[in-house]
Scaffold this active site. Sequence first.
Site, PDB file in Angstrom:
ATOM      1  N   ASP A 128       0.836  -1.200   0.000  1.00  0.00           N
ATOM      2  CA  ASP A 128       0.000   0.000   0.000  1.00  0.00           C
ATOM      3  C   ASP A 128       0.874   1.254   0.000  1.00  0.00           C
ATOM      4  O   ASP A 128       2.050   1.206   0.389  1.00  0.00           O
ATOM      5  CB  ASP A 128      -0.884   0.039   1.251  1.00  0.00           C
ATOM      6  CG  ASP A 128      -1.854  -1.129   1.292  1.00  0.00           C
ATOM      7  OD1 ASP A 128      -2.191  -1.648   0.219  1.00  0.00           O
ATOM      8  OD2 ASP A 128      -2.257  -1.505   2.406  1.00  0.00           O
TER       9      ASP A 128
HETATM   10  N1  URA Z   1      -1.133  -5.973   3.896  1.00  0.00           N
HETATM   11  C1  URA Z   1      -1.656  -4.742   3.889  1.00  0.00           C
HETATM   12  O1  URA Z   1      -2.686  -4.492   4.486  1.00  0.00           O
HETATM   13  N2  URA Z   1      -1.001  -3.788   3.213  1.00  0.00           N
HETATM   14  C2  URA Z   1       0.146  -3.995   2.559  1.00  0.00           C
HETATM   15  O2  URA Z   1       0.693  -3.076   1.984  1.00  0.00           O
HETATM   16  C3  URA Z   1       0.674  -5.300   2.578  1.00  0.00           C
HETATM   17  C4  URA Z   1       0.012  -6.269   3.253  1.00  0.00           C
END
Ligand code: URA
Length: 233
Positions: free
Chosen positions: A104
Amino acid sequence: MTRIDKVLSDLGIASRKEIRQIIRSGRVSVDGIPVTAPESRIDPEIARLTLDGKPLEYRKFRYFAMDKPEGVITSSEDGKQKTVMDLLPAELKKLDLFPVGRLDKDTSGLLLLTNDGEFAHRVISPKQHVTKEYYAETDGDTDAHDAEAFARGITLKDGLVCLPAELIPQGRSCTVIVQEGKYHQVKRMLAAVGKPVTVLRRLAIGALRIENLRFENGICELSPPQISQIFIK
Ligand code: URA
């Protein structure tokens, strides 16, 4: 068959313009014979290339690790927002790399980039059980009950059931090890036990750990033993 200047450019030894000059000056040989025309075509997988008499190793597939900072998106292209591809040095931008899975925008840590689609599939596919380890900070302390729920397999708020995962609670922070990569997976798993994530960082993929990598400008090319570590259970 590929143009020899493109093959040398993909090796990242110099800019395309410099490479053309190098070739024209007769410093590059193919199977022992100097090649002076940049537009000559060769099969890079079988041709023995040398520069100034020294062998050049052609690698069709390349594998890199990035320590992704927060604030950039994991996407190959985006008109408005900064992407992880924008962070690559110019010589790597030419390699047709793409990110392996996603982190993310507000997640930092270990992100792989490659031009090898089969490798990317092996890393991402839940069937391969390649583990991904995260450091998380949460609003509220995680505890042994949460760890048990993770071990059983968390049911997300939308009813999706996750594969069993490991949670090691350490008060406000915890370590989470998952074997799959659903959208916002770790955030949604922790939200499902009432502990919203405030900070998330990926520490490892398989046995490849971010703290063991030497990043230069946030990027590091992986050696064959490092690539193998990814698939160690
Ligand atoms: N899980 C998440 O919630 N976000 C990420 O970026 C990676 C794994």
